[in-house]
Design a protein around this motif. Structure first.
Motif, PDB file in Angstrom:
ATOM      1  N   TYR A  43       4.421 -19.151  81.922  1.00 16.42           N
ATOM      2  CA  TYR A  43       3.967 -18.127  82.802  1.00 16.42           C
ATOM      3  C   TYR A  43       2.801 -18.553  83.709  1.00 16.42           C
ATOM      4  O   TYR A  43       2.325 -19.565  83.285  1.00 16.42           O
ATOM      5  CB  TYR A  43       3.445 -16.967  82.137  1.00 16.42           C
ATOM      6  N   SER A  44       2.449 -17.924  84.637  1.00 16.28           N
ATOM      7  CA  SER A  44       1.372 -18.281  85.399  1.00 16.28           C
ATOM      8  C   SER A  44       0.463 -16.787  85.535  1.00 16.28           C
ATOM      9  O   SER A  44       0.609 -15.946  85.286  1.00 16.28           O
ATOM     10  CB  SER A  44       1.511 -18.723  86.711  1.00 16.28           C
ATOM     11  N   THR A  45      -0.906 -17.292  85.939  1.00 18.39           N
ATOM     12  CA  THR A  45      -1.821 -16.172  85.949  1.00 18.39           C
ATOM     13  C   THR A  45      -2.568 -16.222  87.402  1.00 18.39           C
ATOM     14  O   THR A  45      -2.477 -17.214  87.996  1.00 18.39           O
ATOM     15  CB  THR A  45      -2.822 -16.246  84.794  1.00 18.39           C
ATOM     16  N   HIS A  52      -5.463 -17.192  78.068  1.00 16.37           N
ATOM     17  CA  HIS A  52      -7.046 -16.487  77.871  1.00 16.37           C
ATOM     18  C   HIS A  52      -7.901 -17.517  77.260  1.00 16.37           C
ATOM     19  O   HIS A  52      -8.936 -17.140  76.529  1.00 16.37           O
ATOM     20  CB  HIS A  52      -6.849 -15.298  77.327  1.00 16.37           C
TER      21      HIS A  52
ATOM     22  N   LEU B 299      -6.824  -7.291  77.933  1.00 23.21           N
ATOM     23  CA  LEU B 299      -6.104  -8.569  78.324  1.00 23.21           C
ATOM     24  C   LEU B 299      -4.853  -8.293  78.706  1.00 23.21           C
ATOM     25  O   LEU B 299      -4.109  -7.717  78.142  1.00 23.21           O
ATOM     26  CB  LEU B 299      -6.375  -9.640  77.523  1.00 23.21           C
ATOM     27  N   GLN B 300      -4.426  -9.129  80.028  1.00 23.92           N
ATOM     28  CA  GLN B 300      -3.048  -8.985  80.220  1.00 23.92           C
ATOM     29  C   GLN B 300      -2.290 -10.093  80.201  1.00 23.92           C
ATOM     30  O   GLN B 300      -2.783 -11.037  80.539  1.00 23.92           O
ATOM     31  CB  GLN B 300      -3.034  -8.536  81.699  1.00 23.92           C
ATOM     32  N   TRP B 301      -1.138  -9.954  79.476  1.00 24.11           N
ATOM     33  CA  TRP B 301      -0.391 -11.270  79.246  1.00 24.11           C
ATOM     34  C   TRP B 301       0.999 -11.207  79.806  1.00 24.11           C
ATOM     35  O   TRP B 301       1.572 -10.366  79.753  1.00 24.11           O
ATOM     36  CB  TRP B 301      -0.371 -11.394  77.725  1.00 24.11           C
ATOM     37  N   LYS B 302       1.117 -12.175  80.671  1.00 26.65           N
ATOM     38  CA  LYS B 302       2.285 -12.289  81.416  1.00 26.65           C
ATOM     39  C   LYS B 302       3.394 -12.644  80.318  1.00 26.65           C
ATOM     40  O   LYS B 302       4.611 -11.701  80.312  1.00 26.65           O
ATOM     41  CB  LYS B 302       2.448 -13.583  82.176  1.00 26.65           C
TER      42      LYS B 302
END
Lengths: 556, 443
Positions: A43-45, A52, B299-302
């Protein structure tokens, strides 16, 4: 293109970075393309940082000849593969760039060095740190790997404190070796196997004069001498015992690990996981296609080799074994040690034609392992459709595919990204393997594995080509891998090109007309090696010595 | 794709590994053993725990502490016989396709470990010792309290007496306990030693990939007591229409749930201690979390995004059945492995959730607000649901689940918000927009 030369010029530029060239992998390159995902990135952020985990400095600790550079290059390769933006900062590059010829004063590494030497050291360190901060703060980097000796506890504590001030977490990785055999072998591999130091030896802090003494010296003697010189040069080294720091101590090249974890998370565990599979022995990897199958092949059918296919298997085997013997002879002729050949292991997929291609080697007594994860990319509904039919049936899909051939999936098919994620265990096993390795697999699998070792961009991966008349050899050098092509002579031309058994997914036309897995070959103005068709029996890369001697200077 | 392939693509090819637990009682050995088993099974690697205590209980159901005194020859003989029986069963299990067997016992002396290695290695099985070593008194006491209430040895006994007896039993073990390689003469063994729940870790002589994978997972574990909270987002506009996927906002009732969630969480936590909240990157989970107290870190996780339905995104089940009848059937036949056109399968979701599971294992007090398929996968991990069951588990809207991992299994408590919502559960073959889940097996 001489890497070292590039390094010296570039290191004086505002932002120094190593460059790759034709036959050298791109591990030191940084992609500027926006949105370019790494091969196995899940995934990308928005921030570009994953898990994190924030920004991390990985700081190497260990004396020379402990395999530090190898560890950080391998680690960078793996982290980049996962999509973590990683760069390596070799302090040695900065030293070479700052001090003419790399000659540092005798007391450069002494704890009680003269003020002039201390100043010099500070200057070099400062430049390197500035680049690290620039990478982490302004170039969206997540991990900076700092490759240096970092010999004292006080120095390491200060470093961690300084990074913390910049909101960067620090993880130390020490390579600790007390096994004399491993030390000697490292010293031999790194230093002695490259007696030709004229293009670089002068930059070695141990001074060229020492290295010339190695020439013609008994390898054991030379290794011992070299290790003694390291001790003289860097008299104080404290192994890590700092309770308050996060560190991983890799003991005797991965035989044991000690992990002191104060505050670290997923990413560092993942690093330990990777390191438990890493070793620091040098070995090569060969890639080769399977021979053609008897009947028209399909994904679901699993036909045996045709007559041509068996002929191919024989010729490939002969070429490979002859090549290995020639390489060994070349070392001996170059006054190198007369060492026995490294053992060779063969991996195939569970497809019949890959297993049968390995048959001649198996009969000769080589170990052959089948790995079901290495089965080819699943073509889904497009199997056996002609390109024209695919374009007619799935016009939308073709359009999407051309935009992103790496991540796009045809109906019910796997994308290259899927394949890369599924191959992760193979990648770790690849790192774990200590013998030379021959991989016989479908072109799609070779593309992905090649891309891992040579750090290709995802846009290039679906376009890499592996003609049957070439064995690709990947040789690890100190700072990066190099690829070499070995021509298999006397094959029927109709078995060579393309992949008759390949799924006909219309890969976008390659403007460069590449015919080799080596990326951007034809776009380079002046290839380092002749790549004309009808390539010679054996392409010997002259780079190799240069690469290894490049490493000779790595002392910080 | 090869049928043998599993979640992370490991096909263990003839590898048999015996994970041998080492450590004093109340150091979380059984907990670790069960966790490892659950994780491996979740990744489709056949794994099984063989608890020597269970074998011993056949002979001595409720032994007192002096049974564990090394001077008690009868006790010693019985314990050795139990270990032998457990190992024999494990070897049989390997022959029927087992891959990772876990021997759950104290194995606290060098002699015992030597015996284990000789007994097991002679059958071509790799041995890896996993020691949980802990000198944090508070942690040990918490574990004792937990064990004395859940261990079969103390069923129906006075808790105070049980605790005393248990401490006495530990003392008997302490007399002879030797940490692995404490004397430096066990360096030839493959082992993982975890000190004080992961603060320090020693790893010695890892032999192959699968071992490294097991070690990697165990490093992420901790044995501090904790819970994980799971909730779906509040009802969304697409839920109302019975459409799947998309990135819709909350319905009116969904908004109500978002308002109510902080109370529900506080009631379930039982105190004001803050949780860390993980949401997906989709609007409906972020909106659901937005009224939680400020001190809750979010926190947001894809990786927590809903299963990607590809071309079917935004369709109702009826529309899918009409447009792609073959796909609709194929999915019901093997829901775990079915991948939507240009989308994902449950198996794909499990792969991308792996970092989440790792992070979850090493964290404490996490509240996850995510989507039906994702919650099902996480739920399956904690509750040991099979691949056939997990894609069908009912996870109703507007319900908070609290999962508390214990030594002998995970405890589940559900808190309903009493706000009406549509049901998004669907039975096999059904194309109904909203269908009530079959009662049995409900969450």
């Amino acid at each position: 293109m001489d890497t070292l030369l590039t390094a010296e010029i570039a290191a004086n530029a505002p932002r120094y970075r190593r460059r790759s060239s034709t036959f050298i992998d791109g591990i030191h390159d940084v992609s500027d393309e926006p949105g370019n995902l790494a091969p196995a990135q899940l995934y990308s952020t928005m921030s570009g940082r994953l898990f994190h985990s924030g920004r991390i400095a990985i700081v190497m600790v260990g004396l020379p000849a402990r395999g530090k550079t190898h560890i950080c290059v391998s680690l960078a390769r793996y982290l980049s593969w996962l999509g973590v933006k990683t760069r390596i900062f070799h302090l040695g590059d900065y030293r070479r760039a700052t001090v003419e010829g790399g000659h540092v004063p005798q007391d450069y590494f002494y704890p009680n060095a003269s003020p002039a030497s201390v100043m010099l050291r500070q200057k070099i360190l400062k430049k390197c740190r500035e680049d690290i901060y620039a990478w982490l703060n302004h170039e969206n980097g997540q991990v900076a790997i700092y490759d240096a000796v970092n010999p004292t506890a006080s120095g390491r504590l200060a470093l961690a404190k300084e990074f913390a001030k910049h909101d960067v977490q620090t993880l130390f990785i020490e390579s600790y070796v007390d096994d004399q055999e491993i030390l000697k072998e490292n010293a031999r591999n790194v230093k002695i196997s490259s007696p030709d130091v004229s293009d670089d030896g002068s930059s070695d802090p141990l001074q060229a004069v020492d290295l010339f003494k190695f020439h013609g010296m008994d390898p054991d003697e030379a290794a011992k001498y070299y290790l003694k010189r390291i001790e003289e040069k860097i008299p104080v080294f404290e192994t890590m015992e700092e309770e308050e720091l996060n560190y991983i101590k890799m003991i005797n090249a991965g035989r044991a690990f000690y992990y002191n974890n104060v505050s670290f998370n997923y990413l560092s565990h993942r690093i330990v996981f990777y390191l438990t599979n890493l070793h620091i022995k040098s070995r090569t990897t060969f890639f080769v296609r399977a021979g053609p199958a008897a009947e028209e092949d399909s994904y679901k059918a699993d036909g045996p080799l045709s007559e041509d296919g068996r002929e191919y298997a024989k010729k490939m085997t002969e070429t490979l074994l002859r090549h290995r013997e020639q390489e060994r002879q070349a070392v001996i002729d170059g006054d190198g040690p007369d060492l026995p050949l490294r053992p060779l292991t063969v991996w195939t997929s569970t497809r019949l034609r890959t297993i049968e291609t390995a048959e001649p080697l198996k009969e000769l007594g080589f170990k052959v392992k089948q790995r079901s994860q290495m089965s080819q990319i699943n073509p889904g509904l497009c199997e056996k459709l002609s390109e024209r039919a695919i374009r007619a049936l799935y016009a939308d899909e073709v359009e999407k595919h051309e935009l992103d051939p790496y991540h796009h999936r045809y109906p019910r098919a796997e994308s290259y990204h899927d394949l890369a994620v599924r191959l992760e265990p193979i990648i770790l096993e690849l790192e774990r393997e200590q013998s030379d390795l021959l991989i016989i697999a479908h072109e799609s699998v070779l593309r992905v594995l090649y891309a891992y070792l040579m750090h290709c961009s995802t846009m290039d991966i679906p376009k890499l080509k592996f003609p049957r008349d070439e064995i690709i050899e990947i040789i690890p050098a100190a700072y990066q891998n190099e690829a070499k092509r070995i021509h298999i002579r006397g094959l029927d031309p109709k078995t060579i090109p393309g992949s008759p058994e390949d799924i006909r997914i219309p890969v976008p036309n390659d403007p460069n007309g590449q015919d080799s897995p080596i990326p951007n070959l034809s776009s380079l103005p002046e290839p380092a090696e002749p790549v004309a068709m009808g390539a010679p029996e054996k392409i010997v890369s002259k780079k190799r010595k240069g690469m290894v001697s490049d490493k000779v200077a790595d002392e910080d | 794709m090869a049928p043998k392939m599993n979640g992370i693509g490991i096909v263990p090819e003839d590898t048999h590994i015996c994970v041998v637990m080492v450590g004093l009682p109340a150091r979380g050995k059984s907990y670790i053993a069960n966790k490892a088993q659950r994780y491996l099974k979740w990744l489709s690697i056949p794994a099984k725990t063989f608890n020597v205590g269970n074998y011993r209980r056949n002979d001595a159901p409720h032994p007192s502490a002096d049974f564990f005194d090394t001077n008690n020859a009868e006790g010693e003989r019985k314990r050795r016989a139990a270990a032998n029986a457990a190992v024999s069963d494990m070897m049989k299990w390997f022959k029927s396709g087992g891959v990772v067997g876990i021997l759950d016992a104290t194995n606290s002396t060098k002699e015992r470990r030597k015996w284990v290695v000789e007994r097991i290695a002679s059958e071509g099985v790799e041995v890896i010792f996993v020691e949980s070593n802990c000198d944090d008194e508070e942690l040990i006491m918490a574990n004792i309290r937990d064990v004395k209430t859940t261990s079969p040895d103390y069923v129906g006994q006075d808790p105070e007496k049980a605790a005393l007896d248990f401490r006495e039993r530990i003392r008997n073990y302490e007399k002879v306990y030797k940490s692995i390689n404490e004397d430096g003469d066990e360096d030839h063994l493959t082992y993982l030693k975890i000190m004080n729940v992961g603060r320090k870790v020693y790893i010695n002589r890892i032999q192959d990939y699968l071992q490294s994978r097991v070690v990697y997972f165990l490093m992420n574990l901790h044995i501090r007591p904790r819970s994980v909270w799971l909730s779906r987002h509040g009802e969304s506009m697409l839920n109302l229409d019975g459409r799947i996927g998309g990135d819709a906002s909350l319905s009116h009732r969904g908004e109500e749930y978002a308002y109510k969630l902080p109370d529900l969480v506080r009631e379930s936590v039982g105190s004001d201690r803050p949780l860390t909240v993980w949401t997906s990157t989709l609007k409906r989970t972020i909106a659901t979390a937005r009224h939680l107290p400020k001190e809750y870190n979010q926190l947001q996780w894809k990786a927590l995004d809903e299963l990607d339905a590809g071309v079917c995104d935004g369709m109702t089940y009826q529309e899918i059945a009409d447009t792609y009848p073959e796909d609709f059937q194929a999915r019901d036949k093997d829901k775990y492995n079915y991948r939507y056109r240009a989308g994902e399968s449950y198996r794909d979701v499990v792969i991308r959730l792996e970092p989440i599971i790792m992070e979850l294992e090493r964290s404490e007090d996490i509240l996850i607000i995510s989507h039906q398929a994702v919650i099902r996968c996480i739920y399956a991990y904690f509750m040991q649901k099979t691949q056939e069951e997990s894609p069908w588990v009912p996870v109703p809207l507007h319900t908070l689940m609290k999962l508390t991992p214990r030594a002998y299994g995970t405890e589940l408590q559900s808190y309903r918000a009493n706000i009406k919502a549509v049901s998004t559960w669907r039975g096999k073959g059904s194309t109904a927009k909203h269908e009530d889940p079959v009662p049995e097996g409900g969450v």
